[in-house]
Design a protein around this motif. Structure first.
Motif, mmCIF file in Angstrom:
data_model
loop_
_atom_site.group_PDB
_atom_site.id
_atom_site.type_symbol
_atom_site.label_atom_id
_atom_site.label_comp_id
_atom_site.label_asym_id
_atom_site.label_seq_id
_atom_site.Cartn_x
_atom_site.Cartn_y
_atom_site.Cartn_z
ATOM 1 N N ILE B 377 0.870 -1.178 0.000
ATOM 2 C CA ILE B 377 0.000 0.000 0.000
ATOM 3 C C ILE B 377 0.907 1.229 0.000
ATOM 4 O O ILE B 377 1.737 1.398 0.897
ATOM 5 C CB ILE B 377 -0.924 0.020 1.236
ATOM 6 C CG1 ILE B 377 -1.861 -1.199 1.216
ATOM 7 C CG2 ILE B 377 -1.731 1.313 1.297
ATOM 8 C CD1 ILE B 377 -2.699 -1.381 2.478
ATOM 9 N N VAL B 378 0.777 2.033 -1.035
ATOM 10 C CA VAL B 378 1.566 3.265 -1.128
ATOM 11 C C VAL B 378 0.651 4.431 -0.782
ATOM 12 O O VAL B 378 -0.431 4.571 -1.361
ATOM 13 C CB VAL B 378 2.142 3.450 -2.556
ATOM 14 C CG1 VAL B 378 3.028 4.689 -2.609
ATOM 15 C CG2 VAL B 378 2.912 2.212 -2.992
ATOM 16 N N LEU B 379 1.077 5.233 0.177
ATOM 17 C CA LEU B 379 0.237 6.345 0.648
ATOM 18 C C LEU B 379 0.892 7.683 0.320
ATOM 19 O O LEU B 379 1.887 8.077 0.945
ATOM 20 C CB LEU B 379 0.010 6.234 2.165
ATOM 21 C CG LEU B 379 -0.737 4.985 2.658
ATOM 22 C CD1 LEU B 379 -0.734 4.923 4.195
ATOM 23 C CD2 LEU B 379 -2.172 4.956 2.136
ATOM 24 N N LEU B 380 0.330 8.373 -0.645
ATOM 25 C CA LEU B 380 0.809 9.700 -1.011
ATOM 26 C C LEU B 380 0.281 10.725 -0.011
ATOM 27 O O LEU B 380 -0.930 10.846 0.188
ATOM 28 C CB LEU B 380 0.330 10.055 -2.418
ATOM 29 C CG LEU B 380 0.680 11.466 -2.907
ATOM 30 C CD1 LEU B 380 2.179 11.598 -3.148
ATOM 31 C CD2 LEU B 380 -0.114 11.820 -4.161
ATOM 32 N N ASN B 381 1.192 11.431 0.643
ATOM 33 C CA ASN B 381 0.833 12.441 1.656
ATOM 34 C C ASN B 381 0.670 13.814 1.009
ATOM 35 O O ASN B 381 1.660 14.424 0.600
ATOM 36 C CB ASN B 381 1.951 12.560 2.699
ATOM 37 C CG ASN B 381 2.111 11.356 3.613
ATOM 38 O OD1 ASN B 381 2.193 11.498 4.814
ATOM 39 N ND2 ASN B 381 2.180 10.149 3.053
ATOM 40 N N THR B 382 -0.531 14.306 0.939
ATOM 41 C CA THR B 382 -0.709 15.632 0.345
ATOM 42 C C THR B 382 -1.652 16.505 1.162
ATOM 43 O O THR B 382 -2.484 16.019 1.914
ATOM 44 C CB THR B 382 -1.295 15.560 -1.083
ATOM 45 O OG1 THR B 382 -2.533 14.847 -1.033
ATOM 46 C CG2 THR B 382 -0.348 14.904 -2.051
ATOM 47 N N TRP B 392 -5.559 17.373 5.029
ATOM 48 C CA TRP B 392 -4.483 16.488 4.602
ATOM 49 C C TRP B 392 -5.105 15.187 4.106
ATOM 50 O O TRP B 392 -6.108 14.717 4.661
ATOM 51 C CB TRP B 392 -3.529 16.186 5.759
ATOM 52 C CG TRP B 392 -2.636 17.334 6.099
ATOM 53 C CD1 TRP B 392 -2.866 18.315 7.018
ATOM 54 C CD2 TRP B 392 -1.358 17.614 5.528
ATOM 55 N NE1 TRP B 392 -1.814 19.196 7.058
ATOM 56 C CE2 TRP B 392 -0.872 18.791 6.153
ATOM 57 C CE3 TRP B 392 -0.573 17.006 4.547
ATOM 58 C CZ2 TRP B 392 0.368 19.359 5.834
ATOM 59 C CZ3 TRP B 392 0.664 17.570 4.244
ATOM 60 C CH2 TRP B 392 1.123 18.724 4.869
ATOM 61 N N SER B 393 -4.486 14.592 3.072
ATOM 62 C CA SER B 393 -5.062 13.388 2.475
ATOM 63 C C SER B 393 -3.993 12.352 2.205
ATOM 64 O O SER B 393 -2.817 12.670 2.046
ATOM 65 C CB SER B 393 -5.744 13.722 1.142
ATOM 66 O OG SER B 393 -6.712 14.716 1.319
ATOM 67 N N LEU B 394 -4.437 11.106 2.127
ATOM 68 C CA LEU B 394 -3.610 9.983 1.679
ATOM 69 C C LEU B 394 -4.261 9.441 0.415
ATOM 70 O O LEU B 394 -5.440 9.048 0.451
ATOM 71 C CB LEU B 394 -3.556 8.884 2.746
ATOM 72 C CG LEU B 394 -2.742 9.216 3.999
ATOM 73 C CD1 LEU B 394 -1.352 9.765 3.636
ATOM 74 C CD2 LEU B 394 -3.421 10.182 4.946
ATOM 75 N N HIS B 538 -1.594 7.078 11.587
ATOM 76 C CA HIS B 538 -1.811 8.504 11.315
ATOM 77 C C HIS B 538 -0.588 9.345 11.615
ATOM 78 O O HIS B 538 0.305 8.943 12.366
ATOM 79 C CB HIS B 538 -2.993 9.018 12.148
ATOM 80 C CG HIS B 538 -2.804 8.909 13.631
ATOM 81 N ND1 HIS B 538 -2.255 9.925 14.378
ATOM 82 C CD2 HIS B 538 -3.078 7.902 14.515
ATOM 83 C CE1 HIS B 538 -2.210 9.545 15.653
ATOM 84 N NE2 HIS B 538 -2.694 8.327 15.770
ATOM 85 N N CYS B 539 -0.575 10.510 11.025
ATOM 86 C CA CYS B 539 0.439 11.503 11.354
ATOM 87 C C CYS B 539 0.210 11.928 12.795
ATOM 88 O O CYS B 539 -0.915 12.259 13.184
ATOM 89 C CB CYS B 539 0.350 12.702 10.417
ATOM 90 S SG CYS B 539 1.531 13.996 10.867
ATOM 91 N N HIS B 540 1.277 11.933 13.599
ATOM 92 C CA HIS B 540 1.130 12.216 15.022
ATOM 93 C C HIS B 540 1.167 13.713 15.334
ATOM 94 O O HIS B 540 1.092 14.122 16.492
ATOM 95 C CB HIS B 540 2.212 11.487 15.831
ATOM 96 C CG HIS B 540 1.762 11.085 17.204
ATOM 97 N ND1 HIS B 540 2.034 11.830 18.326
ATOM 98 C CD2 HIS B 540 1.021 10.038 17.628
ATOM 99 C CE1 HIS B 540 1.511 11.239 19.396
ATOM 100 N NE2 HIS B 540 0.879 10.154 19.002
ATOM 101 N N MET B 549 -5.295 13.500 8.374
ATOM 102 C CA MET B 549 -4.099 12.794 7.945
ATOM 103 C C MET B 549 -3.957 11.443 8.647
ATOM 104 O O MET B 549 -3.137 11.284 9.564
ATOM 105 C CB MET B 549 -2.871 13.652 8.191
ATOM 106 C CG MET B 549 -1.675 13.188 7.399
ATOM 107 S SD MET B 549 -0.362 14.403 7.403
ATOM 108 C CE MET B 549 0.512 13.896 5.891
ATOM 109 N N GLY B 550 -4.737 10.501 8.194
ATOM 110 C CA GLY B 550 -4.644 9.161 8.746
ATOM 111 C C GLY B 550 -5.418 8.170 7.897
ATOM 112 O O GLY B 550 -6.216 8.557 7.032
ATOM 113 N N VAL B 551 -5.114 6.905 8.132
ATOM 114 C CA VAL B 551 -5.880 5.816 7.519
ATOM 115 C C VAL B 551 -6.192 4.821 8.638
ATOM 116 O O VAL B 551 -5.694 4.952 9.758
ATOM 117 C CB VAL B 551 -5.104 5.110 6.370
ATOM 118 C CG1 VAL B 551 -4.793 6.076 5.247
ATOM 119 C CG2 VAL B 551 -3.836 4.444 6.895
#
Lengths: 579, 579
Positions: B377-382, B392-394, B538-540, B549-551
């Motif tokens: 699973i590749v998660l693009l952080n934008t 923020w999105s993945l 998630h981003c902490h 910003m999390g999945v």
């Protein structure tokens, strides 16, 4: 005074026509619809109601919230979405008796579980009486965060009030603090006790004026004297026309008086009941009360006039709240050429007691009270210390809500969830000195309640006393949920259960839902316990209620049908039972 | 570096003796008890951790909260009473995998309903691995209100770490804002977006120093430079002795570096795993990480030394956080005679990447990862704009929690309560330019989740990119609940799914639960999906997570037994079902 308006024909058709043509006018209810639906989103937003920027709880972006306009007998449906981040919420429909729907009274801890963030909760109730009412948060001290508004219920088609006017206006008077409700609550429940002190400003219809040059706000970047949020509220009137002004009062702390410079006010409605009209120059009004007054725009039309609200009953440092009574076509922002009126001294009790006594039911509308009570409950109002915390108590009991709201606990027969021993019906009348500092070392915090036999007549005597400060007794505005009570009388000193009832007004007492208890005085109320449910009765000063100043009455709970599950979900009804 | 300590016998008996004699020492877990009970009261109180007075969430009157001391295999029972007035709460046990108890992970929206004011909720879980962990609020942004603390899990009796020390110390590094979390949240979810800006101060073990003479706080009466709350934290050491210092990091925003003037640190533990020791002068540490370092008090004992934390990876205006490394018997309040060390430039990325690459599993303790993944699973952080709000999105999906927490929705088969369409496993790798401003006009907010086949091997590639600001990419500390992952590698630029996996460290990768994603870089992680539950990843950074910003990963939910009803009570499980 009221006669001068009788020349104006109270024709609904004509009124509607005029209203639709007049740009400043507020709308009146449509006569067709019987169910009135509202979708409300409740959230925090930044506002500067007195020029000082802080978080305010808004409804659909507005604070005060939208006015609910309805007609007697209508059903109000409010779908409330809680968009606060971590805080729950509940909204009380102040003055609406909730006959048959006690679970929608909106009193967290008494009638419902709190509404969680993300939840949508539907309130549904009938407005069974015409008049002027309020709504506001009834959870923690959120009311003070700005969550409040007006309810205006019109008569059915073809019926008329015993007074006439061309236009209808509503305002809410409030006080305003810059601290958050959490900050205030932490102070109130700290050792040592930290009092909230005087409000920073008084708001008229959500607008006030804080002095941005005063310390400590100067330089913190949060105060902006030219913010559009804090331009004074302007009530525009057409010269020569008669107005009904509906006034609601929701301050956290202060009792207020309202004056409209150079204009007399004829009081015609109090808490939804027609008053035998009387004229005042200053209207004293306590938190939780509503009044309608008639005003004629009969002064020099070339200028504007001040509307001024002022703290009474306290030596307050809070400046007066000001709005503009704007004679069309003068510019609504144009300040009156005069100094705002000063009004009576804030510590002058006599005119306030006189007004309390002057409010009688309008002849022809008086519903006389039953002549005798079945039960008399005397409630001594004292300030106490319990475990080192400062509290307010009634008969030495300070109210502390149980974990499961009472309506749910009783409706679902979860009787273990609160103390089943009733609180006392009186205090040590013979030996208690109401003029001395309270020394109630035996005061307790409890969630016990008064259970009233259904359909009996109950007298409630509020007895004021000295606080924990020498030579100090303060005004408490007491509000009853689910009922209007007859106001049988006011007195000074200690109530005498033998002689004072002889002075009761049993002919034309006004019915109200909120009434002041004056310093060192007593107030006698009578109710018929005929509304099945559980009802809070409490001091409407937000801080006093938070500190335990309330009692709870139950009556006819066994007559209620199935409770809606939407009000549950906390305490003993948390989470769902497994099959 | 680590060898210098090996002369000290790591004898538990000797240690206990020494500890009990030494006044400054913190206690170590008793070896007998296997169930460790805590009763915590959570409420707001006024504190001045950086001299500026504000509301802080305390546990039993303390902020940071009490340290949980346990031994591997112990069961921790925390009875948490929510004494906030109107706010719910939930506490996450950061780094504890919650094997068999995913419902006690404490993540509101994922694993439990929030705990209502007045409720007592019991967390019960096993600490199955030794090491240094954290706990903190995981509801709204309450962590930033001060609700956090340390968990220290010792080895079983008779087992020893591959390093030795005489004394054990814990500190938490944090950043600190003067706004309330509600004020911050309103700004972040406003149009236009209002950023929280840089923190007002950095705290070391809950203490910092804000400049009370700086505008706008000057004159508001809230800042008191001599408040005892903000006297610098002093860590007292005995000259010549070796110390284990456990460092936790929980800032809302900033990545930090820690330096102890004149003392090298040997890194021996990261997120509960033994590290092949390496020596640093500055330890870079990201929000959600924990480290143990060994330090010997081997400098001139006639003075104290600075401990200094500094923001890295941002051009921050926040002054360094300072504490005192106090050589006994010098006075702990005695300032070191030197200027605090400056450390490397805040925008110097190279040493931070070098440290990331230096962290390897200790030889003899390495659990090598499976050689190949079953799924990547590749998660693009934008950063994106969705309906005008900054998010923020993945892979263009911004996380929005459903109304019913996932564990409950899946455990109780309430599948309608969230979007069952999985989010994408990758992004448009071929065409997306990670160096350009994101133009993801198709980004959506969703509550969809990744469902992992039980016991499969899953690689997660975090891919950084440019934000919505030109030439800007920021560090994100990613934290996974319920798992430790193997850190297979870090790289710069766009991850190449064909060539980059060949560079993976499959020999001795460290296992962690939190890992940085460096600007314009990628980080490759591997997990075995063998812990039945639903786990946030998630981003902490508190604000990034709040902005989506999390999945969420699900695995083996069908293997879970009956959920405790205590975690329910919201969304589809609100209120109890009638019989």
């Amino acid at each position: 005074m009221v006669e001068i308006f009788s020349q104006y024909e109270n024709s609904l058709t004509l009124k509607l026509l005029l209203l639709s043509l007049f740009v400043f006018v507020t709308s009146v209810p449509s006569v067709e619809a019987r169910i009135r639906r509202y979708r409300w989103e409740v959230k925090y937003e930044y506002r500067s109601p007195d020029c000082y920027k802080k978080l305010v709880i808004t409804i659909n972006g507005r604070a005060p919230g939208p006015t609910i306009l309805a007609q007697q007998g209508d059903t109000i449906v409010v779908e409330l979405n809680n968009s606060l981040l971590t805080e729950n919420v509940a909204i009380h429909w102040h003055g609406i008796r909730q006959i048959g729907t006690p679970w929608f009274d909106g009193t967290e801890g008494v009638t419902q579980c709190p509404i969680l963030p993300g939840d949508t909760f539907t309130y549904k109730f009938v407005v069974d009486r015409p008049g002027t009412y309020l709504y506001h948060a009834h959870y923690g001290m959120q009311r003070q965060a700005g969550l409040y508004g007006s309810i205006r219920v019109a008569l059915p088609d073809g019926e008329a009030e015993p007074f006439s006017y061309d236009y209808d206006r509503s305002i809410i008077l409030n006080d305003w603090y810059h601290q958050s409700t959490s900050e205030q609550a932490v102070g109130l429940s700290s050792k040592p006790f930290v009092w909230v002190e005087e409000p920073q400003s008084l708001l008229i219809q959500g607008r006030g004026k804080f002095d941005c040059t005063s310390s400590p706000s100067i330089g913190d970047g949060l105060c902006n004297a030219s913010s559009p949020d804090c331009s004074p509220y302007a009530m525009t009137v057409v010269p020569g026309k008669p107005y009904r002004l509906r006034i609601g009062r929701l301050p956290a702390l202060a009792a207020l008086r309202l004056e409209i410079e150079g204009h007399n006010m004829s009081v015609v409605e109090a808490d939804g009941h027609n008053v035998e009209p009387f004229v005042v120059k200053n209207l004293f009004i306590y938190s939780g009360e509503t009044y309608s007054v008639l005003i004629k725009a009969d002064q020099n039309p070339s200028r504007n006039y001040w509307m001024s609200s002022k703290v009474v009953s306290r030596n307050s440092t809070t400046p007066n709240g000001l709005a503009i009574f704007n004679y069309y076509p003068n510019h609504p922002r144009r300040n009156p050429p005069t100094v705002p009126p000063a009004g009576p001294l804030s510590n002058d009790l006599a005119p306030r007691v006189a007004q309390s006594n002057a409010i009688k039911s309008h002849q022809g509308y008086a519903l006389p009270p039953p002549l005798k009570p079945d039960r008399v409950i005397v409630l001594l109002n004292t300030q106490n210390e319990i475990n080192g915390y400062k509290r307010w108590s009634l008969n030495n009991v300070s109210l502390k809500f149980p974990h499961t709201p009472y309506v749910i606990a009783l409706g679902e027969k979860l009787l273990h969830s609160f103390d089943q021993t009733p609180p006392p019906d009186s205090y040590d009348v013979a030996n208690y000195d109401i003029y001395s500092i309270a020394n109630n070392t035996n005061a307790i915090a409890s969630n016990s309640i008064y259970r009233l036999q259904f359909n009996t007549i109950v007298d409630i005597i509020l007895q004021n006393a000295n606080t924990m400060t020498a030579d100090n007794s303060v005004t408490h505005p007491w509000h009853l949920h689910g009922h209007d009570f007859w106001v049988l009388g006011y007195g000074t000193g200690k109530f005498d259960v033998n002689s004072d009832p002889k002075k009761y007004n049993l002919v034309n007492p006004i019915m109200k839902n909120t009434v002041p208890l004056h310093p060192y005085g007593w107030t006698a109320l009578r109710i018929r316990a005929d509304n099945p449910g559980v009802w809070a009765f409490h001091c409407h000063i937000e801080y006093h209620f938070y500190m335990g100043m309330g009692v709870v009455f139950e009556e006819g709970i066994e007559r209620l049908g199935r409770l809606p599950s939407s009000v549950m979900g906390c305490g003993a009804t948390k989470a769902f039972h497994r099959p």
